[in-house]
Design an enzyme around this catalytic site. Structure first.
Site, short mmCIF file in Angstrom:
data_model
loop_
_atom_site.label_atom_id
_atom_site.label_comp_id
_atom_site.label_asym_id
_atom_site.label_seq_id
_atom_site.Cartn_x
_atom_site.Cartn_y
_atom_site.Cartn_z
N ARG A 2 -16.48 -2.28 -3.78
CA ARG A 2 -16.57 -1.97 -1.94
C ARG A 2 -15.84 -0.78 -1.82
O ARG A 2 -14.93 -0.72 -1.01
CB ARG A 2 -16.06 -3.11 -1.14
N ASP A 16 -11.72 -2.57 6.44
CA ASP A 16 -13.01 -3.30 6.62
C ASP A 16 -13.36 -2.79 8.25
O ASP A 16 -12.51 -2.80 9.05
CB ASP A 16 -12.97 -4.66 6.67
N ASP A 76 -7.14 -9.03 6.47
CA ASP A 76 -7.49 -7.72 6.08
C ASP A 76 -6.48 -6.93 6.37
O ASP A 76 -5.57 -7.11 7.32
CB ASP A 76 -8.61 -7.04 6.75
#
Length: 353
Positions: free
Chosen positions: A230, A179, A137
């Site tokens: 998202r 995230d 990420d």
């Protein structure tokens, strides 16, 4: 694939006229101070940054000034990136840390805040085209058996990947942009520019991640553009989104699930598929919608699988009142959000507001 280097240039002085440095975060991460006024330590590589974190006692203050540069033009095949080992700087079980990019710095590594780590700032970093696929990420905040990160401020970063579909990678040729999961809490995500990302922001690891029920996150003045989904995906917990720009979203936008609640206030939406929706989990989430600007190009679809419940905010009405946020903030009129986001969101904007 060509990276749009114009998106990485410094804004013209005229655009940033009147801008000023931010005094501190607004929202659920408002208590975050990072390394405070500690003398910055200059680091030019991922290895040097990790070495300074490893040497640090873990509390009392650490400020790292990142000056490194990565030439994204050297990545001639973006589909080769996901097969390479992930490159991640880890802040694990250490607190009172600031990582701040300087000048025209740029990075090809991610930053992971994990475990008993608190009071962390990540600011003015340009992070793009990471290698490592699902293991990488750009910025991630994650609890584990040692503790749950809290008081984190993710501010004025530029984060990008590629929407290229790579054979064998599925949708994980590049993983999450920003995230947070497994109990990460009291976080503000502000003035970031995220583009060309398939999965922008996960908030809640899985449908069974009930640790996320206590999570509180503020997303404000961010620019999300040419992305798939998202924005965030929120399982359990609560999130307040105000003054964000959503442009050219291809699959779905804000997606609260598993009882999660969102306050969607004074945002700007244009050319967005399913801007506010609840789908792909066994239980719905809820939204309060307030003073948003809804431009052209809004579309709504039914999920590929209708075996799970779903709801779309097609009539732009509230499904559940959010309640008090518990903090002070000023939400600007939604009609001006797009212009402000283009002028102020991302790294290299002199922390413009």
């Amino acid at each position: 694939m060509k990276v749009n280097f114009l998106k990485l240039t410094v804004l013209a002085a005229g655009i940033a006229a009147g801008a000023h440095a931010i005094a501190g975060p607004v929202g659920y991460g408002a208590a975050t101070t990072g390394g405070g006024n500690k003398t910055p330590i200059v680091v030019a590589t991922m290895a040097a940054m990790q070495a300074e974190i490893d040497k640090y006692s873990g509390s009392g203050g650490l400020v790292l000034s990142y000056t490194g540069k990565f030439n994204y033009a050297t990545i001639t095949d973006v589909c080769a990136q996901w097969k390479k080992p992930a490159q991640i700087v880890e802040i694990k079980n250490k607190s009172d840390v600031t990582i701040k990019g300087t000048g025209d710095s740029s990075a090809n590594f991610g930053i992971h805040v994990v475990g008993d780590a608190h009071n962390v700032i990540i600011q003015n970093m340009t992070i793009g085209l990471l290698q490592g696929g699902e293991a990488a990420d750009s910025i991630s905040i994650e609890g584990n058996s040692t503790g749950k990160p809290s008081n984190v401020w993710i501010d004025h970063n530029t984060i990008f990947a590629s929407l290229t579909m790579c054979s064998g990678a599925g949708d994980a040729s590049f993983d999450g942009g920003i995230d947070m999961k497994k109990g990460a809490n009291n976080i503000t995500v502000s003035y970031n520019y995220v583009y060309d990302y398939q999965k922008v922001a996960l908030n809640g690891y899985s449908d069974s991640d009930t640790l996320n029920a206590g999570s509180r996150t503020t997303y404000h003045n961010n620019r999300f553009e040419n992305v798939k989904s998202r924005l965030p995906l929120l399982r359990y917990g609560k999130a307040h989104l105000f003054n964000n720009y959503f442009g050219n979203v291809h699959t779905s936008g804000i997606n609260p699930r598993m009882g999660a609640q969102v306050l969607v206030e004074s945002n700007y939406f244009e050319n967005v598929a399913n801007p506010v929706t609840s789908r792909d989990s066994s239980a719905l989430g809820y939204w309060e919608l307030k003073n948003n600007f809804v431009g052209s190009g809004i579309t709504w679809t039914v999920p590929d699988s209708t075996s799970k419940p779903y709801a779309n905010a097609t009539d732009w009405t509230t499904t559940k009142a959010y309640g008090a946020t518990g903090y002070s903030y000023n939400a600007a009129a939604a009609a001006g959000v797009k212009a402000k986001a283009i002028a102020t969101a991302g790294a290299r904007t002199n922390l413009a507001q």
